[in-house]
Design a protein around this motif. Structure first.
Motif, PDB file in Angstrom:
ATOM      1  N   ILE A 122       0.828  -1.214   0.000  1.00 51.90           N
ATOM      2  CA  ILE A 122       0.000   0.000   0.000  1.00 51.90           C
ATOM      3  C   ILE A 122       0.857   1.256   0.000  1.00 51.90           C
ATOM      4  CG2 ILE A 122      -1.717   1.305   1.314  1.00 51.90           C
ATOM      5  CD1 ILE A 122      -2.842  -1.394   2.243  1.00 51.90           C
ATOM      6  N   HIS A 123       1.875   1.293   0.846  1.00 52.86           N
ATOM      7  CA  HIS A 123       2.753   2.463   0.943  1.00 52.86           C
ATOM      8  C   HIS A 123       3.907   2.315  -0.051  1.00 52.86           C
ATOM      9  CE1 HIS A 123       0.530   3.607   4.480  1.00 52.86           C
ATOM     10  NE2 HIS A 123       0.838   2.484   5.082  1.00 52.86           N
ATOM     11  N   SER A 124       3.942   3.172  -1.046  1.00 53.50           N
ATOM     12  CA  SER A 124       4.969   3.079  -2.079  1.00 53.50           C
ATOM     13  C   SER A 124       6.340   3.490  -1.581  1.00 53.50           C
ATOM     14  CB  SER A 124       4.582   3.946  -3.282  1.00 53.50           C
ATOM     15  OG  SER A 124       3.347   3.532  -3.824  1.00 53.50           O
ATOM     16  N   SER A 125       6.406   4.181  -0.453  1.00 54.84           N
ATOM     17  CA  SER A 125       7.688   4.669   0.041  1.00 54.84           C
ATOM     18  C   SER A 125       8.269   3.805   1.156  1.00 54.84           C
ATOM     19  CB  SER A 125       7.527   6.104   0.564  1.00 54.84           C
ATOM     20  OG  SER A 125       6.574   6.149   1.609  1.00 54.84           O
ATOM     21  N   LEU A 126       7.665   2.665   1.450  1.00 50.63           N
ATOM     22  CA  LEU A 126       8.151   1.783   2.500  1.00 50.63           C
ATOM     23  C   LEU A 126       8.782   0.551   1.868  1.00 50.63           C
ATOM     24  CD1 LEU A 126       8.516   0.917   5.416  1.00 50.63           C
ATOM     25  CD2 LEU A 126       6.146   0.100   5.425  1.00 50.63           C
ATOM     26  N   LEU A 127      10.081   0.382   2.087  1.00 53.41           N
ATOM     27  CA  LEU A 127      10.834  -0.735   1.530  1.00 53.41           C
ATOM     28  C   LEU A 127      11.577  -1.440   2.663  1.00 53.41           C
ATOM     29  CD1 LEU A 127      11.892  -2.289  -0.991  1.00 53.41           C
ATOM     30  CD2 LEU A 127      13.772  -0.636  -1.070  1.00 53.41           C
ATOM     31  N   THR A 128      11.480  -2.757   2.696  1.00 50.74           N
ATOM     32  CA  THR A 128      12.124  -3.562   3.735  1.00 50.74           C
ATOM     33  C   THR A 128      13.225  -4.400   3.105  1.00 50.74           C
ATOM     34  OG1 THR A 128      10.084  -3.677   5.021  1.00 50.74           O
ATOM     35  CG2 THR A 128      11.757  -5.314   5.511  1.00 50.74           C
ATOM     36  N   THR A 129      14.378  -4.425   3.751  1.00 53.35           N
ATOM     37  CA  THR A 129      15.501  -5.237   3.294  1.00 53.35           C
ATOM     38  C   THR A 129      15.894  -6.208   4.406  1.00 53.35           C
ATOM     39  OG1 THR A 129      17.144  -3.665   4.117  1.00 53.35           O
ATOM     40  CG2 THR A 129      16.348  -3.353   1.863  1.00 53.35           C
ATOM     41  N   ALA A 130      16.429  -7.346   4.009  1.00 51.05           N
ATOM     42  CA  ALA A 130      16.858  -8.374   4.958  1.00 51.05           C
ATOM     43  C   ALA A 130      18.265  -8.816   4.593  1.00 51.05           C
ATOM     44  CB  ALA A 130      15.902  -9.565   4.948  1.00 51.05           C
ATOM     45  N   GLY A 131      19.102  -9.015   5.617  1.00 54.12           N
ATOM     46  CA  GLY A 131      20.506  -9.313   5.394  1.00 54.12           C
ATOM     47  C   GLY A 131      20.878 -10.751   5.647  1.00 54.12           C
ATOM     48  N   GLY A 132      22.095 -11.069   5.274  1.00 53.19           N
ATOM     49  CA  GLY A 132      22.622 -12.406   5.473  1.00 53.19           C
ATOM     50  C   GLY A 132      22.919 -12.734   6.913  1.00 53.19           C
ATOM     51  N   ASP A 133      22.945 -11.725   7.790  1.00 49.57           N
ATOM     52  CA  ASP A 133      23.162 -11.964   9.214  1.00 49.57           C
ATOM     53  C   ASP A 133      21.857 -12.060   9.989  1.00 49.57           C
ATOM     54  OD1 ASP A 133      22.428  -9.366   8.843  1.00 49.57           O
ATOM     55  OD2 ASP A 133      24.007  -8.489  10.092  1.00 49.57           O
ATOM     56  N   GLY A 134      20.713 -12.073   9.293  1.00 48.28           N
ATOM     57  CA  GLY A 134      19.424 -12.189   9.960  1.00 48.28           C
ATOM     58  C   GLY A 134      18.810 -10.873  10.366  1.00 48.28           C
ATOM     59  N   SER A 135      19.386  -9.748   9.991  1.00 44.42           N
ATOM     60  CA  SER A 135      18.832  -8.438  10.337  1.00 44.42           C
ATOM     61  C   SER A 135      17.768  -8.030   9.328  1.00 44.42           C
ATOM     62  CB  SER A 135      19.939  -7.392  10.383  1.00 44.42           C
ATOM     63  OG  SER A 135      20.580  -7.293   9.113  1.00 44.42           O
ATOM     64  N   MET A 136      16.842  -7.171   9.791  1.00 43.20           N
ATOM     65  CA  MET A 136      15.747  -6.688   8.958  1.00 43.20           C
ATOM     66  C   MET A 136      15.632  -5.174   9.150  1.00 43.20           C
ATOM     67  SD  MET A 136      11.719  -7.761   9.074  1.00 43.20           S
ATOM     68  CE  MET A 136      12.134  -9.487   8.963  1.00 43.20           C
ATOM     69  N   PHE A 137      15.813  -4.414   8.058  1.00 43.80           N
ATOM     70  CA  PHE A 137      15.783  -2.957   8.119  1.00 43.80           C
ATOM     71  C   PHE A 137      14.604  -2.437   7.301  1.00 43.80           C
ATOM     72  CE2 PHE A 137      20.672  -2.449   8.796  1.00 43.80           C
ATOM     73  CZ  PHE A 137      20.551  -3.101  10.004  1.00 43.80           C
ATOM     74  N   HIS A 138      13.971  -1.368   7.818  1.00 41.47           N
ATOM     75  CA  HIS A 138      12.836  -0.742   7.149  1.00 41.47           C
ATOM     76  C   HIS A 138      13.222   0.682   6.758  1.00 41.47           C
ATOM     77  CE1 HIS A 138      10.536  -4.158   8.614  1.00 41.47           C
ATOM     78  NE2 HIS A 138      10.948  -3.885   9.837  1.00 41.47           N
ATOM     79  N   TYR A 139      13.073   0.988   5.473  1.00 44.02           N
ATOM     80  CA  TYR A 139      13.459   2.285   4.928  1.00 44.02           C
ATOM     81  C   TYR A 139      12.217   3.045   4.478  1.00 44.02           C
ATOM     82  CZ  TYR A 139      18.253   0.460   4.663  1.00 44.02           C
ATOM     83  OH  TYR A 139      19.490  -0.076   4.957  1.00 44.02           O
TER      84      TYR A 139
END
Length: 594
Positions: A310-327
């Motif tokens: 729904i929100h075009s400006s919300l992007l989530t990334t996930a890393g190889g160390d198990g972390s999850m970041f929301h931009y």
């Protein structure tokens, strides 16, 4: 409201344990009821909705993400809801919500499909979908078909009830990704053979092969409305393709390592996100054919990305160390001491301005223990599901007003720090283990219902003890029948008694026993050592003389130790029967039981 707390959980009494089991649950329906009841009528005041207050008393005023399109920060999934595990655990390669959002489909390296409930997050069913690891799963836009691809290069067609209608080999190498065309008439696959292939969905015939990558093609996506393909490869390149002619339109350079995933923004289709093993993610504008945002913050490679529906400006990334970041693409969130940068959209020459550096608006540093391979948003945008190499599927949601306890949980500061602060308790871990055991029982029931074999052989007679089954004997039995058995002192497969003509040699047995026959034993039977007892259910070989108490009508004496007091397929003895037996033996006093 999103009722994820335990006091909003449902009762699960179907396992017959004698006590209800509380499970974290979430319900988006109450927020839609509130929004529908209080929303503005057409033509009335144009003022915006009242903002949610950071107080628990405003929980009843929560609105769904669709009612707050201008506030993407309110939909950041910072709160952990539930962790779901299979009984036999395997790395989770793909997570995908069903089109109606009632269930979550997960695919693992064992080739299994698992369905989890979308409200209570408990196990529903499991099935063996592929013979090897499943690498990609996607639904058609009409929500009527499901495609899956595996490590061996096979593609399978599934109906919504998971009835498999077709299977064919599309590549000779593993298929890493696949995507449907906007009309669902075609689909594209990306494989380790460095090619993309476009197939006709109705006939499964290959229509074209796109070549241009110099190494493995790791990802592919079809534009939600246009005839445009994007692919990422191990050669560090992101390519845009025309699916009609098979021509490469342009190559986007910017990553310095293997491109792991590429995704078009699903609402407007203007932005394109990509992530790679160079610890960065980039957002491209296909109108300018260049990168406009550079996402930093990860300390390891980025393995997956997910756009909010729904929100075009919300992007989530996930890393190889198990972390999850929301931009948030409209917020820079620079660290302290870092100067903000100018967006290319605000510069005088957007085509030549450098990409704007963005930092995460929220971090879940310990979301998983290992690499997160896949993430998928619920169609309503209030739950994010993640699947990882740590063999766990986790559900995340937005925190409720006034709830800030999630900032000090084990997912944000780590388990050791949470235990030191008292925000992670052993009782909580015990409750999670009980839920895992309950889900394991549900999965075992699902395997029984589908007549699927267990993953690990169980040693007969010892419940819960995993051990490989013994190899069968040449006669096809597990014990060797009357041919013999392995025992120290008798050699490998040597017979227990001397044989003659398929029957025991009684003369040889007498000679071995010194010519003595014990009292009560049949003639010709050798003496047995003191304290020797035959195992229950022992059957002599053909031609062997009958032994005392082995006849069909013979019953062992009470308390004799040979099958006495053993009940098979019957209820356990009652307390009164146990008391009477102990009193007959005279070993206990009656007052103890009274």
């Amino acid at each position: 409201m999103d009722g994820y707390h335990a006091d909003h959980g449902g009762f699960d009494t179907g396992r017959g344990r004698g006590r209800p089991s509380r499970r974290n649950a979430t319900d988006i329906g109450t927020t839609y009821v509130h929004w529908t009841h209080n929303r503005r009528a057409n033509g009335r005041s144009s003022r915006v909705f009242e903002a949610e207050r950071p107080s628990p008393s405003y929980v009843g005023d929560m609105l769904p993400p669709a009612a707050r399109k201008g506030w993407p920060a309110d939909s950041v999934p910072a709160k952990h809801l539930h962790s779901s595990l299979n009984k036999v655990r395997h790395p989770v390669n793909v997570v995908k919500w069903t089109p109606e959002g009632r269930r979550l489909l997960t695919a693992s390296t064992s080739g299994e499909f698992t369905l989890w409930n979308g409200t209570g997050f408990n196990f529903e069913t499991i099935m063996q979908a592929h013979d090897c690891a499943v690498r990609a799963v996607t639904y058609a836009h009409n929500d009527e078909w499901l495609l899956s691809a595996d490590q061996d290069g096979f593609v399978k067609y599934w109906q919504t009830n998971f009835n498999n209608l077709k299977s064919f080999q599309a590549h000779n190498d593993p298929i890493r990704d696949l995507a449907f065309a906007p009309t669902d008439s075609k689909f594209v696959t990306a494989s380790d053979d460095a090619t993309l292939k476009i197939f006709d969905f109705a006939t499964s015939e290959e229509q074209s092969t796109l070549t241009g990558h110099q190494w493995d093609a790791k990802c592919v996506d079809w534009h939600p409305t246009k005839g445009l393909l994007v692919s990422g490869s191990k050669d560090h390149q992101v390519k845009l393709w025309d699916p009609r002619t098979g021509r490469c339109l342009t190559t986007l350079h910017g990553h310095k390592n293997t491109v792991a995933m590429t995704k078009f923004e699903p609402n407007n289709g203007v932005l394109l996100a990509s992530c790679a093993r160079d610890q960065t993610a980039r957002v491209f504008d296909i109108r300018m054919m260049r990168d406009v945002f550079l996402l930093k913050g990860h300390e390891k490679e980025i393995s997956s990305i997910a756009w909010h529906p729904i929100h075009s400006s919300l992007l989530t990334t996930a890393g190889g160390d198990g972390s999850m970041f929301h931009y948030l693409l409209d917020e820079q969130n620079p660290p302290q001491g870092t100067a903000p940068t100018l967006s290319p959209y605000d510069s005088q020459n957007p085509s030549e301005a450098p990409a704007q550096t963005l930092h995460p608006a929220h971090k879940v540093s310990f979301a998983h223990e290992y690499a997160i391979w896949s993430m998928d948003w619920h169609p309503l945008g209030h739950i994010l599901a993640s699947g990882s190499n740590d063999k766990v599927t986790r559900f995340w949601t937005r925190p409720r007003p006034g709830d800030d306890t999630y900032m000090n949980d084990r997912w944000h500061i780590g388990q050791a720090a949470a235990e030191a602060q008292g925000t992670w308790r052993k009782a909580e871990a015990q409750r999670l283990r009980e839920e895992e055991e309950a889900e394991a029982e549900d999965e075992a029931d699902g395997l029984i219902d589908q007549k699927m074999p267990s993953k690990q052989a169980m040693l007969p007679g010892l419940p819960g003890l995993n051990a490989p089954m013994p190899a069968p004997f040449p006669d096809g039995t597990s014990t060797g029948g009357s041919q013999g058995f392995n025992m120290p002192g008798f050699g490998n497969g040597a017979p227990l008694f001397p044989m003659q003509g398929g029957a025991p040699d009684l003369a040889k047995i007498m000679e071995m026993a010194g010519g003595q026959v014990p009292n009560g034993a049949p003639p010709g039977f050798p003496p047995m050592p003191p304290g020797f007892q035959l195992p229950p259910g022992f059957q002599p070989p053909p031609g062997f003389p009958p032994l005392p108490g082995m006849g069909s009508s013979a019953t062992p004496p009470e308390n004799s130790g040979v099958g006495g007091g053993i009940r098979k397929r019957a209820p356990l003895p009652s307390q009164q029967e146990s008391l009477a037996q102990e009193m007959r033996q005279g070993s206990e006093n009656r007052e103890i039981y009274e």
